[in-house]
Design a protein around this motif. Structure first.
Motif, PDB file in Angstrom:
ATOM      1  N   ALA A  80       0.857  -1.177   0.000  1.00  0.00           N
ATOM      2  CA  ALA A  80       0.000   0.000   0.000  1.00  0.00           C
ATOM      3  C   ALA A  80       0.894   1.229   0.000  1.00  0.00           C
ATOM      4  N   TYR A  81       0.536   2.196  -0.830  1.00  0.00           N
ATOM      5  CA  TYR A  81       1.294   3.437  -0.959  1.00  0.00           C
ATOM      6  C   TYR A  81       0.378   4.591  -0.595  1.00  0.00           C
ATOM      7  N   PHE A  82       0.759   5.335   0.429  1.00  0.00           N
ATOM      8  CA  PHE A  82      -0.055   6.450   0.904  1.00  0.00           C
ATOM      9  C   PHE A  82       0.719   7.752   0.764  1.00  0.00           C
ATOM     10  N   SER A  83       0.123   8.729   0.107  1.00  0.00           N
ATOM     11  CA  SER A  83       0.669  10.091   0.115  1.00  0.00           C
ATOM     12  C   SER A  83       0.064  10.770   1.329  1.00  0.00           C
ATOM     13  N   VAL A  84       0.930  11.224   2.244  1.00  0.00           N
ATOM     14  CA  VAL A  84       0.459  11.799   3.496  1.00  0.00           C
ATOM     15  C   VAL A  84       1.096  13.156   3.738  1.00  0.00           C
ATOM     16  N   SER A  85       0.430  13.927   4.580  1.00  0.00           N
ATOM     17  CA  SER A  85       1.018  15.190   5.013  1.00  0.00           C
ATOM     18  C   SER A  85       0.530  15.455   6.427  1.00  0.00           C
ATOM     19  N   PRO A  86       1.208  16.145   7.225  1.00  0.00           N
ATOM     20  CA  PRO A  86       2.579  16.600   6.996  1.00  0.00           C
ATOM     21  C   PRO A  86       3.586  15.570   7.509  1.00  0.00           C
ATOM     22  N   LEU A  87       4.700  15.434   6.827  1.00  0.00           N
ATOM     23  CA  LEU A  87       5.844  14.660   7.303  1.00  0.00           C
ATOM     24  C   LEU A  87       6.964  15.663   7.538  1.00  0.00           C
ATOM     25  N   SER A  88       7.331  15.840   8.798  1.00  0.00           N
ATOM     26  CA  SER A  88       8.243  16.940   9.071  1.00  0.00           C
ATOM     27  C   SER A  88       9.640  16.544   9.521  1.00  0.00           C
ATOM     28  N   GLY A  89       9.827  15.347  10.001  1.00  0.00           N
ATOM     29  CA  GLY A  89      11.168  15.025  10.477  1.00  0.00           C
ATOM     30  C   GLY A  89      11.320  13.580  10.881  1.00  0.00           C
ATOM     31  N   THR A  90      12.466  13.301  11.479  1.00  0.00           N
ATOM     32  CA  THR A  90      12.797  11.944  11.888  1.00  0.00           C
ATOM     33  C   THR A  90      11.792  11.404  12.891  1.00  0.00           C
ATOM     34  N   HIS A  91      11.264  12.263  13.741  1.00  0.00           N
ATOM     35  CA  HIS A  91      10.269  11.831  14.729  1.00  0.00           C
ATOM     36  C   HIS A  91       9.051  11.218  14.029  1.00  0.00           C
ATOM     37  N   ASP A  92       8.586  11.852  12.963  1.00  0.00           N
ATOM     38  CA  ASP A  92       7.442  11.314  12.212  1.00  0.00           C
ATOM     39  C   ASP A  92       7.762   9.936  11.640  1.00  0.00           C
TER      40      ASP A  92
ATOM     41  N   ASP B 236      -6.811   4.008   8.257  1.00  0.00           N
ATOM     42  CA  ASP B 236      -7.388   4.502   9.501  1.00  0.00           C
ATOM     43  C   ASP B 236      -6.310   4.760  10.548  1.00  0.00           C
ATOM     44  N   CYS B 237      -5.328   3.897  10.596  1.00  0.00           N
ATOM     45  CA  CYS B 237      -4.241   4.061  11.556  1.00  0.00           C
ATOM     46  C   CYS B 237      -3.454   5.338  11.264  1.00  0.00           C
ATOM     47  N   LEU B 238      -3.114   5.561  10.012  1.00  0.00           N
ATOM     48  CA  LEU B 238      -2.386   6.782   9.643  1.00  0.00           C
ATOM     49  C   LEU B 238      -3.218   8.023   9.944  1.00  0.00           C
ATOM     50  N   SER B 239      -4.499   7.967   9.638  1.00  0.00           N
ATOM     51  CA  SER B 239      -5.388   9.094   9.940  1.00  0.00           C
ATOM     52  C   SER B 239      -5.466   9.324  11.444  1.00  0.00           C
ATOM     53  N   GLY B 240      -5.529   8.239  12.212  1.00  0.00           N
ATOM     54  CA  GLY B 240      -5.594   8.331  13.661  1.00  0.00           C
ATOM     55  C   GLY B 240      -4.345   8.942  14.273  1.00  0.00           C
ATOM     56  N   LEU B 241      -3.236   8.854  13.565  1.00  0.00           N
ATOM     57  CA  LEU B 241      -1.988   9.468  14.026  1.00  0.00           C
ATOM     58  C   LEU B 241      -1.928  10.950  13.680  1.00  0.00           C
ATOM     59  N   GLY B 242      -2.940  11.430  12.955  1.00  0.00           N
ATOM     60  CA  GLY B 242      -2.998  12.853  12.632  1.00  0.00           C
ATOM     61  C   GLY B 242      -2.498  13.224  11.251  1.00  0.00           C
ATOM     62  N   TYR B 243      -2.306  12.240  10.390  1.00  0.00           N
ATOM     63  CA  TYR B 243      -1.826  12.519   9.038  1.00  0.00           C
ATOM     64  C   TYR B 243      -2.997  12.573   8.066  1.00  0.00           C
ATOM     65  N   ASP B 244      -2.943  13.522   7.156  1.00  0.00           N
ATOM     66  CA  ASP B 244      -3.935  13.615   6.084  1.00  0.00           C
ATOM     67  C   ASP B 244      -3.462  12.757   4.928  1.00  0.00           C
ATOM     68  N   ILE B 245      -4.325  11.894   4.444  1.00  0.00           N
ATOM     69  CA  ILE B 245      -3.983  11.044   3.302  1.00  0.00           C
ATOM     70  C   ILE B 245      -4.550  11.693   2.056  1.00  0.00           C
ATOM     71  N   THR B 246      -3.661  12.096   1.158  1.00  0.00           N
ATOM     72  CA  THR B 246      -4.096  12.783  -0.049  1.00  0.00           C
ATOM     73  C   THR B 246      -4.337  11.823  -1.202  1.00  0.00           C
ATOM     74  N   SER B 247      -3.692  10.647  -1.156  1.00  0.00           N
ATOM     75  CA  SER B 247      -3.966   9.611  -2.151  1.00  0.00           C
ATOM     76  C   SER B 247      -3.461   8.278  -1.623  1.00  0.00           C
ATOM     77  N   ALA B 248      -4.001   7.210  -2.189  1.00  0.00           N
ATOM     78  CA  ALA B 248      -3.590   5.863  -1.805  1.00  0.00           C
ATOM     79  C   ALA B 248      -3.640   4.971  -3.028  1.00  0.00           C
ATOM     80  N   ARG B 249      -2.692   4.041  -3.072  1.00  0.00           N
ATOM     81  CA  ARG B 249      -2.643   3.090  -4.184  1.00  0.00           C
ATOM     82  C   ARG B 249      -2.248   1.735  -3.608  1.00  0.00           C
ATOM     83  N   MET B 250      -2.861   0.683  -4.099  1.00  0.00           N
ATOM     84  CA  MET B 250      -2.586  -0.670  -3.633  1.00  0.00           C
ATOM     85  C   MET B 250      -1.996  -1.497  -4.764  1.00  0.00           C
ATOM     86  N   GLU B 251      -1.113  -2.404  -4.395  1.00  0.00           N
ATOM     87  CA  GLU B 251      -0.608  -3.415  -5.326  1.00  0.00           C
ATOM     88  C   GLU B 251      -0.835  -4.757  -4.673  1.00  0.00           C
ATOM     89  N   TYR B 252      -1.528  -5.618  -5.377  1.00  0.00           N
ATOM     90  CA  TYR B 252      -1.772  -6.955  -4.873  1.00  0.00           C
ATOM     91  C   TYR B 252      -0.891  -7.928  -5.648  1.00  0.00           C
TER      92      TYR B 252
END
Length: 80
Positions: free
Chosen positions: A6-18, A61-77
């Motif tokens: 799964a490939y998620f485009s997320v924001s914001p990613l600001s540093g090593t902590h993220d 849902d997990c990424l969203s729950g961490l406070g990240y906005d998902i702008t797009s998602a793509r799956m490869e099976y």
């Protein structure tokens, strides 16, 4: 076991902590996560997972729950 990606485009990613936080939380919250890679320069989170343990929606849902906005998602099976 079926390995998928799964490939998620997320924001914001600001540093090593993220980066560490995302990896730790996906591993902890989602059974079936095989690996997590974060490309901060592209705001991309890639998750390899076993779909018998976790669904793409649960990962999202997990990424969203961490406070990240998902702008797009793509799956490869992958079939074996």
């Amino acid at each position: 076991m079926s390995k998928n990606s799964a490939y998620f485009s997320v924001s914001p990613l600001s540093g090593t902590h993220d980066l560490k936080r995302i990896k730790q939380e996906l591993d902890r919250r989602c059974d079936g996560v095989l690996s997590v890679a974060v490309a901060r320069d592209r705001n991309m989170v890639t998750v390899d997972f076993d779909d018998t343990g976790v669904t793409p929606q649960k990962l999202r849902d997990c990424l969203s729950g961490l406070g990240y906005d998902i702008t797009s998602a793509r799956m490869e099976y992958h079939t074996m």
